[in-house]
Design a protein around this motif. Structure first.
Motif, PDB file in Angstrom:
ATOM      1  N   ILE A   1       0.839  -1.184   0.000  1.00 47.78           N
ATOM      2  CA  ILE A   1       0.000   0.000   0.000  1.00 47.78           C
ATOM      3  C   ILE A   1       0.875   1.236   0.000  1.00 47.78           C
ATOM      4  O   ILE A   1       1.918   1.277   0.655  1.00 47.78           O
ATOM      5  CB  ILE A   1      -0.964  -0.021   1.216  1.00 47.78           C
ATOM      6  N   THR A   2       0.485   2.255  -0.741  1.00 46.03           N
ATOM      7  CA  THR A   2       1.242   3.492  -0.781  1.00 46.03           C
ATOM      8  C   THR A   2       1.085   4.260   0.517  1.00 46.03           C
ATOM      9  O   THR A   2       0.237   3.955   1.355  1.00 46.03           O
ATOM     10  CB  THR A   2       0.793   4.370  -1.954  1.00 46.03           C
ATOM     11  N   GLY A   3       1.913   5.277   0.693  1.00 43.11           N
ATOM     12  CA  GLY A   3       1.907   6.039   1.922  1.00 43.11           C
ATOM     13  C   GLY A   3       0.574   6.671   2.246  1.00 43.11           C
ATOM     14  O   GLY A   3       0.160   6.719   3.408  1.00 43.11           O
ATOM     15  N   SER A   4      -0.114   7.146   1.228  1.00 48.74           N
ATOM     16  CA  SER A   4      -1.415   7.769   1.420  1.00 48.74           C
ATOM     17  C   SER A   4      -2.542   6.754   1.532  1.00 48.74           C
ATOM     18  O   SER A   4      -3.656   7.104   1.919  1.00 48.74           O
ATOM     19  CB  SER A   4      -1.716   8.718   0.266  1.00 48.74           C
ATOM     20  N   GLY A   5      -2.267   5.514   1.158  1.00 45.31           N
ATOM     21  CA  GLY A   5      -3.300   4.494   1.126  1.00 45.31           C
ATOM     22  C   GLY A   5      -4.116   4.477  -0.143  1.00 45.31           C
ATOM     23  O   GLY A   5      -5.072   3.703  -0.249  1.00 45.31           O
ATOM     24  N   GLY A   6      -3.733   5.293  -1.116  1.00 39.40           N
ATOM     25  CA  GLY A   6      -4.531   5.418  -2.315  1.00 39.40           C
ATOM     26  C   GLY A   6      -4.364   4.312  -3.334  1.00 39.40           C
ATOM     27  O   GLY A   6      -5.230   4.130  -4.200  1.00 39.40           O
ATOM     28  N   THR A   7      -3.262   3.601  -3.262  1.00 34.46           N
ATOM     29  CA  THR A   7      -2.983   2.538  -4.221  1.00 34.46           C
ATOM     30  C   THR A   7      -2.556   1.287  -3.479  1.00 34.46           C
ATOM     31  O   THR A   7      -1.751   1.359  -2.552  1.00 34.46           O
ATOM     32  CB  THR A   7      -1.883   2.949  -5.208  1.00 34.46           C
ATOM     33  N   THR A   8      -3.099   0.161  -3.882  1.00 31.85           N
ATOM     34  CA  THR A   8      -2.740  -1.125  -3.292  1.00 31.85           C
ATOM     35  C   THR A   8      -2.404  -2.124  -4.382  1.00 31.85           C
ATOM     36  O   THR A   8      -2.766  -1.949  -5.551  1.00 31.85           O
ATOM     37  CB  THR A   8      -3.879  -1.686  -2.427  1.00 31.85           C
ATOM     38  N   ASP A   9      -1.710  -3.177  -3.985  1.00 30.56           N
ATOM     39  CA  ASP A   9      -1.369  -4.247  -4.896  1.00 30.56           C
ATOM     40  C   ASP A   9      -1.376  -5.554  -4.112  1.00 30.56           C
ATOM     41  O   ASP A   9      -1.068  -5.563  -2.915  1.00 30.56           O
ATOM     42  CB  ASP A   9      -0.005  -4.012  -5.537  1.00 30.56           C
ATOM     43  N   TYR A  10      -1.728  -6.639  -4.792  1.00 31.16           N
ATOM     44  CA  TYR A  10      -1.837  -7.932  -4.144  1.00 31.16           C
ATOM     45  C   TYR A  10      -1.242  -9.024  -5.008  1.00 31.16           C
ATOM     46  O   TYR A  10      -1.295  -8.963  -6.236  1.00 31.16           O
ATOM     47  CB  TYR A  10      -3.307  -8.287  -3.873  1.00 31.16           C
ATOM     48  N   ALA A  11      -0.706 -10.028  -4.339  1.00 32.33           N
ATOM     49  CA  ALA A  11      -0.319 -11.234  -5.048  1.00 32.33           C
ATOM     50  C   ALA A  11      -1.570 -11.919  -5.588  1.00 32.33           C
ATOM     51  O   ALA A  11      -2.644 -11.858  -4.978  1.00 32.33           O
ATOM     52  CB  ALA A  11       0.438 -12.179  -4.125  1.00 32.33           C
ATOM     53  N   ALA A  12      -1.425 -12.568  -6.724  1.00 31.20           N
ATOM     54  CA  ALA A  12      -2.573 -13.220  -7.334  1.00 31.20           C
ATOM     55  C   ALA A  12      -3.213 -14.250  -6.408  1.00 31.20           C
ATOM     56  O   ALA A  12      -4.437 -14.434  -6.420  1.00 31.20           O
ATOM     57  CB  ALA A  12      -2.150 -13.882  -8.650  1.00 31.20           C
ATOM     58  N   SER A  13      -2.408 -14.891  -5.586  1.00 29.11           N
ATOM     59  CA  SER A  13      -2.907 -15.942  -4.719  1.00 29.11           C
ATOM     60  C   SER A  13      -3.823 -15.439  -3.608  1.00 29.11           C
ATOM     61  O   SER A  13      -4.581 -16.225  -3.035  1.00 29.11           O
ATOM     62  CB  SER A  13      -1.737 -16.714  -4.105  1.00 29.11           C
ATOM     63  N   VAL A  14      -3.757 -14.146  -3.298  1.00 28.49           N
ATOM     64  CA  VAL A  14      -4.571 -13.599  -2.213  1.00 28.49           C
ATOM     65  C   VAL A  14      -5.571 -12.560  -2.689  1.00 28.49           C
ATOM     66  O   VAL A  14      -6.416 -12.117  -1.897  1.00 28.49           O
ATOM     67  CB  VAL A  14      -3.697 -12.995  -1.098  1.00 28.49           C
TER      68      VAL A  14
END
Length: 119
Positions: free
Chosen positions: A51-64
């Protein structure tokens, strides 16, 4: 310089939920992107979410993706990982770390928190 303390792990049945917390020291927490990583027995450490510092962007592994949600509360210097629909293959030690703009880890690791999912 940053100090990280993970907590919230435990033993749950498949299909259950857990929320992990990572408390970070340092005055620059709000500007630091953060990530969760995990290491299962006999496997290498792998990326889970970031997650970015502001919380505006997230990313996840495909498995989760679709099951886990990363969030943060900058006022409390804490990043969370809400894990739902847990599977036995989610069993691992979970770590948090600061991450780069490409969500790769750098700097020190916390002590980790064990998550065990029974079938």
């Amino acid at each position: 310089q940053v100090q990280l303390v993970e907590s919230g792990g435990g033993l749950v049945q498949a299909g259950g939920s857990l929320r992990l917390s990572c408390v970070a020291s340092g005055r620059a927490f709000s500007s630091s992107a953060m990530g969760w990583f995990r290491q299962a027995l006999g496997k290498e450490r792998e990326f889970v979410a970031a997650i970015t510092g502001s919380g505006g962007t997230t990313d996840y592994a495909a498995s989760v993706k679709g099951r886990f949600t990363i969030s943060r509360d900058n006022a409390e210097n804490t990043v969370y990982l809400l894990m739902k629909s847990l599977k036995p293959e989610d069993t691992a030690v979970y770590y948090c770390a600061t991450v780069t703009s490409t969500f790769t880890p750098f700097g020190p690791w916390g002590q980790g928190t064990q998550v065990t999912v029974s079938s």
